[in-house]
Design a protein around this motif. Sequence first.
Motif, PDB file in Angstrom:
ATOM      1  N   ALA A  20       0.835  -1.213   0.000  1.00 21.13           N
ATOM      2  CA  ALA A  20       0.000   0.000   0.000  1.00 21.13           C
ATOM      3  C   ALA A  20       0.858   1.247   0.000  1.00 21.13           C
ATOM      4  O   ALA A  20       0.555   2.230  -0.695  1.00 21.13           O
ATOM      5  N   SER A  21       1.945   1.208   0.749  1.00 19.59           N
ATOM      6  CA  SER A  21       2.847   2.373   0.783  1.00 19.59           C
ATOM      7  C   SER A  21       3.510   2.603  -0.566  1.00 19.59           C
ATOM      8  O   SER A  21       3.709   3.741  -0.982  1.00 19.59           O
ATOM      9  N   ARG A  22       3.817   1.515  -1.269  1.00 19.70           N
ATOM     10  CA  ARG A  22       4.513   1.643  -2.553  1.00 19.70           C
ATOM     11  C   ARG A  22       3.616   2.179  -3.657  1.00 19.70           C
ATOM     12  O   ARG A  22       4.057   2.970  -4.494  1.00 19.70           O
ATOM     13  N   ASN A  23       2.364   1.728  -3.688  1.00 20.90           N
ATOM     14  CA  ASN A  23       1.537   2.067  -4.851  1.00 20.90           C
ATOM     15  C   ASN A  23       0.533   3.189  -4.611  1.00 20.90           C
ATOM     16  O   ASN A  23      -0.193   3.575  -5.530  1.00 20.90           O
ATOM     17  N   VAL A  24       0.481   3.728  -3.393  1.00 22.66           N
ATOM     18  CA  VAL A  24      -0.542   4.721  -3.103  1.00 22.66           C
ATOM     19  C   VAL A  24      -0.404   5.968  -3.982  1.00 22.66           C
ATOM     20  O   VAL A  24      -1.412   6.489  -4.499  1.00 22.66           O
ATOM     21  N   GLU A  25       0.804   6.464  -4.194  1.00 23.20           N
ATOM     22  CA  GLU A  25       0.963   7.693  -4.981  1.00 23.20           C
ATOM     23  C   GLU A  25       0.635   7.482  -6.454  1.00 23.20           C
ATOM     24  O   GLU A  25      -0.082   8.303  -7.054  1.00 23.20           O
ATOM     25  N   PRO A  26       1.138   6.407  -7.118  1.00 25.92           N
ATOM     26  CA  PRO A  26       0.752   6.200  -8.522  1.00 25.92           C
ATOM     27  C   PRO A  26      -0.759   6.052  -8.703  1.00 25.92           C
ATOM     28  O   PRO A  26      -1.331   6.579  -9.666  1.00 25.92           O
ATOM     29  N   ILE A  27      -1.411   5.337  -7.781  1.00 23.28           N
ATOM     30  CA  ILE A  27      -2.854   5.176  -7.889  1.00 23.28           C
ATOM     31  C   ILE A  27      -3.558   6.516  -7.655  1.00 23.28           C
ATOM     32  O   ILE A  27      -4.489   6.888  -8.388  1.00 23.28           O
ATOM     33  N   LEU A  28      -3.122   7.247  -6.665  1.00 18.33           N
ATOM     34  CA  LEU A  28      -3.726   8.545  -6.375  1.00 18.33           C
ATOM     35  C   LEU A  28      -3.613   9.486  -7.564  1.00 18.33           C
ATOM     36  O   LEU A  28      -4.548  10.249  -7.859  1.00 18.33           O
ATOM     37  N   ASN A  29      -2.502   9.445  -8.275  1.00 16.88           N
ATOM     38  CA  ASN A  29      -2.339  10.302  -9.445  1.00 16.88           C
ATOM     39  C   ASN A  29      -3.409  10.015 -10.494  1.00 16.88           C
ATOM     40  O   ASN A  29      -3.940  10.939 -11.133  1.00 16.88           O
ATOM     41  N   VAL A  30      -3.741   8.745 -10.688  1.00 22.09           N
ATOM     42  CA  VAL A  30      -4.787   8.380 -11.657  1.00 22.09           C
ATOM     43  C   VAL A  30      -6.159   8.809 -11.129  1.00 22.09           C
ATOM     44  O   VAL A  30      -6.966   9.398 -11.857  1.00 22.09           O
ATOM     45  N   LEU A  31      -6.420   8.503  -9.872  1.00 18.79           N
ATOM     46  CA  LEU A  31      -7.728   8.862  -9.307  1.00 18.79           C
ATOM     47  C   LEU A  31      -7.953  10.367  -9.321  1.00 18.79           C
ATOM     48  O   LEU A  31      -9.046  10.839  -9.661  1.00 18.79           O
ATOM     49  N   ARG A  32      -6.939  11.115  -8.965  1.00 22.44           N
ATOM     50  CA  ARG A  32      -7.074  12.577  -8.931  1.00 22.44           C
ATOM     51  C   ARG A  32      -7.452  13.124 -10.315  1.00 22.44           C
ATOM     52  O   ARG A  32      -8.201  14.108 -10.419  1.00 22.44           O
ATOM     53  N   ALA A  33      -6.953  12.490 -11.351  1.00 19.80           N
ATOM     54  CA  ALA A  33      -7.217  12.966 -12.710  1.00 19.80           C
ATOM     55  C   ALA A  33      -8.609  12.596 -13.212  1.00 19.80           C
ATOM     56  O   ALA A  33      -9.112  13.235 -14.149  1.00 19.80           O
ATOM     57  N   HIS A  34      -9.250  11.585 -12.593  1.00 21.16           N
ATOM     58  CA  HIS A  34     -10.488  11.065 -13.181  1.00 21.16           C
ATOM     59  C   HIS A  34     -11.693  11.054 -12.244  1.00 21.16           C
ATOM     60  O   HIS A  34     -12.819  10.835 -12.717  1.00 21.16           O
ATOM     61  N   GLY A  49      -6.686  -0.459   5.046  1.00 18.58           N
ATOM     62  CA  GLY A  49      -7.287   0.867   5.143  1.00 18.58           C
ATOM     63  C   GLY A  49      -6.345   2.012   4.851  1.00 18.58           C
ATOM     64  O   GLY A  49      -6.745   3.172   4.856  1.00 18.58           O
ATOM     65  N   GLU A  50      -5.086   1.707   4.552  1.00 16.99           N
ATOM     66  CA  GLU A  50      -4.110   2.771   4.288  1.00 16.99           C
ATOM     67  C   GLU A  50      -4.416   3.523   3.003  1.00 16.99           C
ATOM     68  O   GLU A  50      -4.222   4.737   2.931  1.00 16.99           O
ATOM     69  N   HIS A  51      -4.894   2.811   1.988  1.00 13.94           N
ATOM     70  CA  HIS A  51      -5.304   3.500   0.767  1.00 13.94           C
ATOM     71  C   HIS A  51      -6.462   4.447   1.056  1.00 13.94           C
ATOM     72  O   HIS A  51      -6.454   5.604   0.625  1.00 13.94           O
ATOM     73  N   ALA A  52      -7.467   3.944   1.759  1.00 13.25           N
ATOM     74  CA  ALA A  52      -8.637   4.765   2.058  1.00 13.25           C
ATOM     75  C   ALA A  52      -8.238   6.024   2.814  1.00 13.25           C
ATOM     76  O   ALA A  52      -8.720   7.127   2.519  1.00 13.25           O
ATOM     77  N   LEU A  53      -7.351   5.876   3.782  1.00 10.12           N
ATOM     78  CA  LEU A  53      -6.885   7.023   4.555  1.00 10.12           C
ATOM     79  C   LEU A  53      -6.189   8.045   3.664  1.00 10.12           C
ATOM     80  O   LEU A  53      -6.487   9.248   3.705  1.00 10.12           O
ATOM     81  N   ALA A  54      -5.267   7.578   2.826  1.00  6.75           N
ATOM     82  CA  ALA A  54      -4.501   8.481   1.968  1.00  6.75           C
ATOM     83  C   ALA A  54      -5.397   9.162   0.941  1.00  6.75           C
ATOM     84  O   ALA A  54      -5.264  10.366   0.691  1.00  6.75           O
ATOM     85  N   CYS A 113     -11.579  -0.474  -6.537  1.00 11.71           N
ATOM     86  CA  CYS A 113     -11.198  -1.809  -6.071  1.00 11.71           C
ATOM     87  C   CYS A 113      -9.746  -2.064  -6.466  1.00 11.71           C
ATOM     88  O   CYS A 113      -9.418  -2.099  -7.650  1.00 11.71           O
ATOM     89  N   ILE A 114      -8.901  -2.270  -5.462  1.00 13.45           N
ATOM     90  CA  ILE A 114      -7.460  -2.389  -5.670  1.00 13.45           C
ATOM     91  C   ILE A 114      -6.995  -3.781  -5.249  1.00 13.45           C
ATOM     92  O   ILE A 114      -7.238  -4.210  -4.119  1.00 13.45           O
ATOM     93  N   ASN A 115      -6.345  -4.477  -6.162  1.00 11.60           N
ATOM     94  CA  ASN A 115      -5.696  -5.761  -5.855  1.00 11.60           C
ATOM     95  C   ASN A 115      -6.640  -6.780  -5.223  1.00 11.60           C
ATOM     96  O   ASN A 115      -6.297  -7.431  -4.237  1.00 11.60           O
ATOM     97  N   MET A 116      -7.822  -6.943  -5.814  1.00 14.49           N
ATOM     98  CA  MET A 116      -8.743  -7.965  -5.326  1.00 14.49           C
ATOM     99  C   MET A 116      -8.937  -9.115  -6.295  1.00 14.49           C
ATOM    100  O   MET A 116      -8.979 -10.279  -5.885  1.00 14.49           O
TER     101      MET A 116
END
Length: 210
Positions: A20-34, A49-54, A113-116
Amino acid sequence: MQTMDSITALPDGAASSPAASRNVEPILNVLRAHLPARGRVLEIASGSGEHALAFARALSGLDWSPSDPSQDARTSIAAWRKTAGPENLKPPLALDAADPAIWPEGPFHAVVCINMAHISPWAATDGLIRGAAQVLVPGGLLYLYGPWREADVPLAPSNAEFDQNLKARNPEWGLRALEDVSALARDHGLRLTLRVEMPANNLSLLLRKA
């Protein structure tokens, strides 16, 4: 909680995932754009819950509702929310993606939905698609992240090995074919609109409800 990653339990009941720590920023960049600036987001299989928090911190105009079928996961989500969560991070929901009948009432502007898909039976992906189609607003986003198989793209050696390890652990697990997911989505009124290459041979898939 269902994961292939190492999990560190913290004294307050929270759990920490290196992935979660490794991929949170790349995922956030996509989400922020869309994602829209304001609205409701339902996260499926939120894990620690670390993704949800970030994401709730970074996207303050969105009400972020995490969920997970695992009590351990929900305990971790609640602990992160209690110690560091912003007001727009909602309490974790007990939700099994395979059963859309127990999903919360919409509408939601996005389902994340991430990594399910690769560490659950196909029924979970089927339920995810059906549930998203049920709760999303028209034009709403279903965001999927993880490793996928693609018919015309050679599978990276690391993903091939990962796929074998998953199937050895549970024959119902394994990397899903993007074409199968896209076809299932079309059957339920969702259309794949964007494929984004991500670090470590992962993909972000963005699907929109008609």
